[in-house]
Design an enzyme around this catalytic site. Sequence first.
Site, PDB file in Angstrom:
ATOM      1  N   GLU A 135      40.626  38.979  45.851  1.00  0.00           N
ATOM      2  CA  GLU A 135      41.791  39.895  45.669  1.00  0.00           C
ATOM      3  C   GLU A 135      42.020  41.041  46.604  1.00  0.00           C
ATOM      4  O   GLU A 135      40.921  41.588  46.930  1.00  0.00           O
ATOM      5  CB  GLU A 135      42.208  40.092  44.165  1.00  0.00           C
ATOM      6  CG  GLU A 135      43.805  40.735  43.907  1.00  0.00           C
ATOM      7  CD  GLU A 135      44.904  40.184  44.424  1.00  0.00           C
ATOM      8  OE1 GLU A 135      45.077  39.811  45.568  1.00  0.00           O
ATOM      9  OE2 GLU A 135      45.534  39.500  43.604  1.00  0.00           O
ATOM     10  N   HIS A 146      44.621  32.300  39.271  1.00  0.00           N
ATOM     11  CA  HIS A 146      43.753  32.224  38.102  1.00  0.00           C
ATOM     12  C   HIS A 146      44.396  32.383  36.626  1.00  0.00           C
ATOM     13  O   HIS A 146      45.732  32.932  37.080  1.00  0.00           O
ATOM     14  CB  HIS A 146      42.667  33.195  38.123  1.00  0.00           C
ATOM     15  CG  HIS A 146      42.995  34.544  38.270  1.00  0.00           C
ATOM     16  ND1 HIS A 146      43.777  35.238  37.219  1.00  0.00           N
ATOM     17  CD2 HIS A 146      43.283  35.443  39.331  1.00  0.00           C
ATOM     18  CE1 HIS A 146      44.106  36.437  37.418  1.00  0.00           C
ATOM     19  NE2 HIS A 146      43.789  36.761  38.751  1.00  0.00           N
TER      20      HIS A 146
END
Length: 195
Positions: free
Chosen positions: A79, A9
Amino acid sequence: MGELIVIRHGQTEWSLSGRHAGRTDVPLTAAGEASARALAPRLAARRVVAVVSSPLSRAVRTAELAGLTGVVLDPDLLEWDYGGYEGLTADQIEQTRPGWDLWRDGVVPGDAAYPGERLQQVADRTDAALDRIRPLLAEGDVAVVAHGHLARILTVRWLGLDPSAAGLLGHPDPGTLAVLAVEHGRPVLSAWNVP
């Protein structure tokens, strides 16, 4: 056979300051949005047949700005849950744990919102995601939009390595991509940290 395009990202305030953002949903900065948009031409030149993303907004927004459509959210691409280290920088962690290394020492438990994960738990999640992704590669490229540490673990698991080998890969910059492929029947890393 297609290739697996792993996208980190774009930049967030936390990635800019080095804070560990596991499950905290931190938005992209203006620079993060710009780097996501900059990926669009490179991705448009590929035959992307599927897009799978972490459900966190920084990953979903990166996919959108990069021109990827039909995004499927996969919680296995979240994550690492940093537990008690969520929101801290490596320097802050080392003040209480000198010589700390994420790949060797892991994280400490946090509260109910951030209980923490062991490295093997994260690797098990990436293995499950890869099991779902591999069949899609028969049709073309698959884009995965995720996070820095997760991308490193996913990459070494693609290569068939122990998850601790992820510490040997440089941390991918926000808004970059890696390409995982197969050569002569063997999984390979053909590009890393490409803006």
